[in-house]
Design a protein around this motif. Structure first.
Motif, PDB file in Angstrom:
ATOM      1  N   GLY A 317       0.838  -1.392   0.103  1.00 27.63           N
ATOM      2  CA  GLY A 317      -0.029  -0.099   0.085  1.00 27.63           C
ATOM      3  C   GLY A 317       0.674   1.287  -0.006  1.00 27.63           C
ATOM      4  N   GLU A 338       3.132   1.358   3.288  1.00 22.90           N
ATOM      5  CA  GLU A 338       2.737   0.397   4.363  1.00 22.90           C
ATOM      6  C   GLU A 338       3.622  -0.227   4.839  1.00 22.90           C
ATOM      7  N   TRP A 408      -2.985   2.434   6.824  1.00 20.70           N
ATOM      8  CA  TRP A 408      -1.993   3.223   5.861  1.00 20.70           C
ATOM      9  C   TRP A 408      -1.999   4.701   6.578  1.00 20.70           C
TER      10      TRP A 408
END
Length: 479
Positions: A317, A338, A408
């Motif tokens: 992410g 992430e 996130w």
């Protein structure tokens, strides 16, 4: 050291010198004017005594501070030695008061009717907030302090007097993790009877020697300790600057030695074949290649090599603005990765284009799509506000998409001073108190902080106007 002087020549940070008179006398006078209970005054006196002892009985230099010439090298070294000595004395006070704080919190819990199993359960959180460290670090520190104070009085005394450094005390207590109280007491006796045992030893050597003593004193528990230690093996990542990271692994000693030897031998072979990167860089590249391209584990007997498997796909992410992703040349822009955190946005762009920093690619190399199999989930952030698009659910549990957005956004556990990996999606204002299952009321927490969040009667509220939207204020109850 000259009156009111420090190496930078600026006395503004001290603001101690009176128009006429001595700085030290002025400070002592201010201490004398403090209105406090006798116990508090005694503690301040203990801190002053530690400072006096540190700079007049300094152990690691020949001449303590009062015996050095102003402006001399000896003065500077005496100051550093005195500070180190004082750090040891304060560490002894710190260990003593960590144990005292834990005992008092347990007592307060008992007085308000908490069940015995719950008494003191939130002590680690409250002590962590007071010391401005993560709850995990606080727990480790408490365990070491408890071991020293309750089972090793001689070690605490040596720490107070500066005969043992703070790092040595931490190494000794850490090496005694899992050892019985009687073993700790016998090693404490050994330290008192053999003061030379500590002389000149760094923490690694000292830990090794202490573990050797534990092995001799508790041979019957050796196998159990080894099995318990092996169960704690793990791999951990620490983000570094400029798009780099440090990956550490706790492995079985034999495995670790074999791993390092293999990497070193193969890196030397690559260097001999003409590789231009340094040996450490080649070792790092080989480790990554082995992990990402490894084998399927179905190794045949004898000398047959395991079958290689394709490089696994990566689902990563990234939170980034569309203007950066589409190529605006602004080296000041950042993105969030992430599991890592903030890194320069150009690293993301270059990686997507197959040219990550630190990787030497020649014209004969394969196309990046053939070398890297990765899928990046991009979540756009407003270039103006930096905010992500809010989401809300009517369910109590956070849906997978919303939970991932919160993860996130928060990067690491939102509890103060905690750097642990996010494991749970949690309501800042609890659901049973009307808290919404929303992006604004969501926070990412590690398992520990989530389970203990309400135990200590913490006060939590979302902060408005925050870029992350999920910051929280947490505080212990007044006692």
């Amino acid at each position: 050291m000259r009156n009111g002087e420090h190496p930078g020549g600026d006395t503004s940070r001290q603001d101690l010198a009176a128009p006429s008179g001595d700085v030290l006398e002025d400070v002592l006078g201010r201490f004398g004017e403090i209105e406090a209970a006798p116990a508090a005054r005694a503690l301040l006196a203990q801190a002053l005594a530690a400072t006096l002892m540190a700079f007049t009985r300094t152990r690691s230099v020949r001449d303590p501070l009062p015996d050095t010439a102003p402006g001399s090298t000896e003065e500077a070294l005496a100051v550093l030695a005195g500070i180190d000595h004082l750090r040891s004395s304060l560490a002894a006070m710190d260990a003593t008061w960590q144990v005292a704080a834990e005992q008092r919190i347990r007592r307060d819990d008992a007085s308000r009717g908490a069940p015995p199993a719950e008494q003191g359960r939130g002590a680690g959180q409250e002590i962590a907030l007071a010391r401005r460290i993560s709850p995990a670090a606080s727990s480790f520190s408490q365990a070491k302090a408890r071991r020293l104070v309750e089972s090793m009085p001689a070690a605490v005394e040596r720490l107070w007097s500066g005969a043992m450094t703070d790092q040595q005390a931490s190494a000794i207590s850490g090496a005694l993790d899992g050892a019985g109280a009687e073993t700790c007491r016998r090693i404490d006796d050994h330290l008192r009877e053999h003061p030379e045992f500590l002389h000149g030893k760094g923490h690694k050597r000292l830990q090794s020697d202490i573990r050797d003593l534990v092995q001799k004193l508790e041979p019957e528990g050796s196998r159990e300790r080894a099995e318990r230690a092996a169960r704690s093996r793990h791999v951990r990542m620490t983000p570094l600057a400029d798009g780099m990271a440090r990956v550490t692994a706790v492995l079985r000693g034999i495995d670790a030695a074999a791993l390092m030897q293999s990497l070193h031998t193969r890196a030397e072979s690559l260097r001999a074949s003409g590789a231009k990167a340094s040996l450490p860089a080649l070792e790092a590249d080989l480790l990554v290649e082995d992990v990402l391209s490894g084998s399927d584990g179905e190794e045949a007997s004898g000398l047959e090599r395991p079958r290689p498997r394709p490089r696994p796909g990566l689902d990563v992410g990234i939170v980034i603005t569309d203007t950066v992703l589409l190529g605006r040349d602004d080296e000041a822009e950042t993105a969030e990765l992430e599991g890592y955190g903030i890194l320069p946005a150009h690293i993301v762009r270059d990686t997507l284009l197959g040219r990550p920093p630190g990787h030497l690619r020649s014209s004969e190399d394969d196309h990046p799509d053939e070398a890297v199999s990765a899928f990046f989930r991009r979540l756009y952030r407003s270039p103006r506000t930096g905010d992500l698009i809010a989401m809300e659910s009517r369910a109590r549990a956070f849906p997978a998409g919303l939970a991932r957005m919160i993860r996130w956004r928060d990067t690491t556990c939102r509890a103060p001073w905690c750097n642990a990996r996010i494991r749970h999606s949690d309501h800042v204002v609890p659901h049973h108190l009307g808290g919404a299952t929303s992006y604004a009321n969501g926070q990412g927490l590690c398992a520990r902080c989530n389970l203990l969040k309400e135990h200590g009667l913490w006060i939590l509220s979302p902060l408005s106007g925050s870029r992350s939207g999920g910051d929280v204020v947490e505080g212990p109850p007044e006692r």
